[in-house]
Design an enzyme around this catalytic site. Structure first.
Site, PDB file in Angstrom:
ATOM      1  CG  ASN A 255      -1.638  -1.348   1.332  1.00 56.91           C
ATOM      2  OD1 ASN A 255      -2.427  -1.694   0.477  1.00 56.91           O
ATOM      3  ND2 ASN A 255      -1.327  -2.104   2.359  1.00 56.91           N
ATOM      4  CB  ALA A 283      -2.201  -3.968   9.049  1.00 54.18           C
ATOM      5  CB  CYS A 284      -3.802  -6.933   4.536  1.00 55.85           C
ATOM      6  SG  CYS A 284      -5.435  -6.511   5.170  1.00 55.85           S
ATOM      7  CB  THR A 285      -4.801  -1.685   5.235  1.00 58.62           C
ATOM      8  OG1 THR A 285      -4.838  -1.796   6.661  1.00 58.62           O
ATOM      9  CG2 THR A 285      -6.003  -2.394   4.625  1.00 58.62           C
TER      10      THR A 285
END
Length: 482
Positions: A255, A283-285
């Site tokens: 991201n 976190a994937c974000t």
């Protein structure tokens, strides 16, 4: 003495058929066992699916507001236990107390939210072309849902799958990640105490390669919801869709935050640091690329390095940033740091493991910032899943937007700017499922859709909000001639 958890199948807490168990460890003090769980096998998974299938009709025909009342009561039970759940999450996953408490509260809020949504479930009334016909739609549950969840948000992600699935009348089987399953099992304790019918909600612990695969491929399963890595998620999608199941996957991310020449640099550095180093970057974000206009590049680097160096590392109950969740995750992050240095990136700060008595044998790594990064470096293209930030210099907004999109992922992206035109273009053209202006890439509202583009998602169904309800329901159109 560690707490011992069992599987929850058909309304009963039971040991696995394998007779085997495993323990979780505290990533801040790996020698300390946190809890013991069932090391289940395919037989246990199949029994859970069969229980869910047997309970399907009863739960589907339970009036939606009654289902909502059970969810609401489960949420209240979780709320009463918030502090002990927060402590358990911190000990198993390593989040700080504040981060863990926020996640537990999110799970509580999700249960309350979908409890209220049950009052509005139904369909639409339409005008028929002929006389004496009532034309309308009915939303029905899909059936049995297999839910497979990761360790990095061990109560929030299960909650945002469990609550909409149950609210809409589906029965479920959950396989939580073995690294930190405790808080997910506490959800099922709350559902049991709230009075959910036997078989409507089931949880089986054990390896995803065995338990997850068994529930996902079972003939009685109608829908599969998976959150995890892109590599595993793509295999899950292919296997489940080959069986004709409805599938939803939410996967990895790389991201970016684009920092323009009009940005307030100190604000931008704070936004990026919060996105990159919060929850230890797990976190994937999480923001892993800061794409910065050349005119403010040097100033931004100084500011974000200062932010990184101000973070106090240590056990989650006292410090700003906790450890990584396992030794293998720590080793993966350290490997990427070495790769970045070998590629030619400049290590601006961090890059090592902190030393001192409070760190012991914990899985700690320093918040790390790399500069002089080209966007084709592995550090700029591959998901690290640790507190590592790559700072990339660009000539102008066009270059920044192109760089932001030049990855295989598309989950979350943000821009820091004082130019409305640039902000509007960014929102319109960035290839990401979540776009933010003057905000960090992490942090999601629970009542709006969440999902990604490209390899960050199956691009089929979204999660959360009304989108969560859509995935777990199927429409029937009714022509009523009475």
């Amino acid at each position: 003495m560690t707490e011992r958890y069992q599987n929850y199948v058909d309304g009963s807490w039971t040991d696995s058929e394998t007779g085997e168990t495993f323990e979780t460890e505290d990533p801040a003090a790996p020698a300390e066992a946190v809890a013991e769980y069932q090391q289940s096998g395919a037989e246990d998974a199949n029994a859970a699916v069969e229980a869910a299938a047997a309970a399907e009709d009863e739960w589907a025909t339970t009036p939606a507001p009654e289902r909502g009342a059970i969810l609401r009561e489960a949420g209240s039970i979780l709320a009463d236990r918030k502090e002990e759940l927060t402590e358990l999450l911190t000990r198993e996953e390593g989040k700080t107390h504040a981060e863990a408490g926020g996640e537990v509260q999110r799970a509580i809020d999700i249960f309350y939210y979908y409890a209220e949504k049950t009052r509005d479930l139904g369909g639409d009334v339409k005008s028929a072309s002929g006389p004496r016909t009532n034309l309308y739609t009915v939303d029905e549950p899909v059936g049995v849902a297999a839910l497979i969840t990761p360790w990095n948000y061990p109560i929030a992600i299960p909650a945002w799958k469990i609550a909409p699935a149950l609210a809409t009348g589906n029965t479920i089987v959950l396989n939580p990640a073995s690294v930190a399953p405790g808080v997910a099992l506490e959800i099922f304790k709350a559902l049991d105490e709230a009075g959910i019918p036997d078989g409507a909600a089931n949880v089986v612990t054990g390896p995803g390669s065995t338990v997850g695969d068994a529930i996902m491929t079972h003939d009685e399963v109608d829908a599969v919801s998976f959150t995890g890595s892109s590599e595993v998620g793509e295999m899950v999608y292919d296997k489940a869709t080959d069986d004709g199941k409805r599938v939803q996957t939410e996967l990895g991310g790389k991201n970016p935050t684009v920092v323009t020449d009009s940005a307030d640099v100190d604000e931008a550095a704070e936004i990026v640091a919060n996105g990159a180093f919060g929850v230890t970057g797990q976190a994937c974000t999480a923001c892993s690329r800061a794409i910065v206009h050349t005119d403010v590049y040097d100033e931004f680097v100084d500011a974000v390095v200062e932010q990184a160096e101000s973070i106090e590392i240590g056990p989650g109950d006292e410090y700003d940033m906790g450890p990584q969740v396992t030794e293998s995750e720590l080793e993966g992050t350290l490997d990427y740091i070495e790769i970045a240095e070998n590629e030619g990136a400049t290590l601006a700060t961090g890059g090592g493991q902190p030393e001192g008595d409070r760190f012991g044998d914990g899985y700690y790594v320093e918040p790390t910032v790399f500069t002089d990064v080209d966007n084709d470096y592995r550090i700029a293209q591959e998901e690290v899943f640790g507190p590592v930030l790559a700072v990339i210099e660009v000539e102008d907004f066009e270059d920044g937007l192109e760089t932001a999109n030049d990855v295989q992922y598309g989950l979350s992206a943000s821009i820091v700017t004082d130019d409305h035109t640039e902000a509007e273009r960014f929102v319109r053209e960035v290839e990401a499922g979540v776009a933010k202006v003057n905000d960090k890439t992490t942090g999601l509202e629970l009542h709006v859709p969440f999902g990604g583009f490209k390899r960050s998602s199956s691009e089929t169904w979204r999660e959360q909000g009304d989108a969560g309800i859509d995935f777990y329901t199927i429409e029937k159109t009714v022509y009523d001639g009475f």
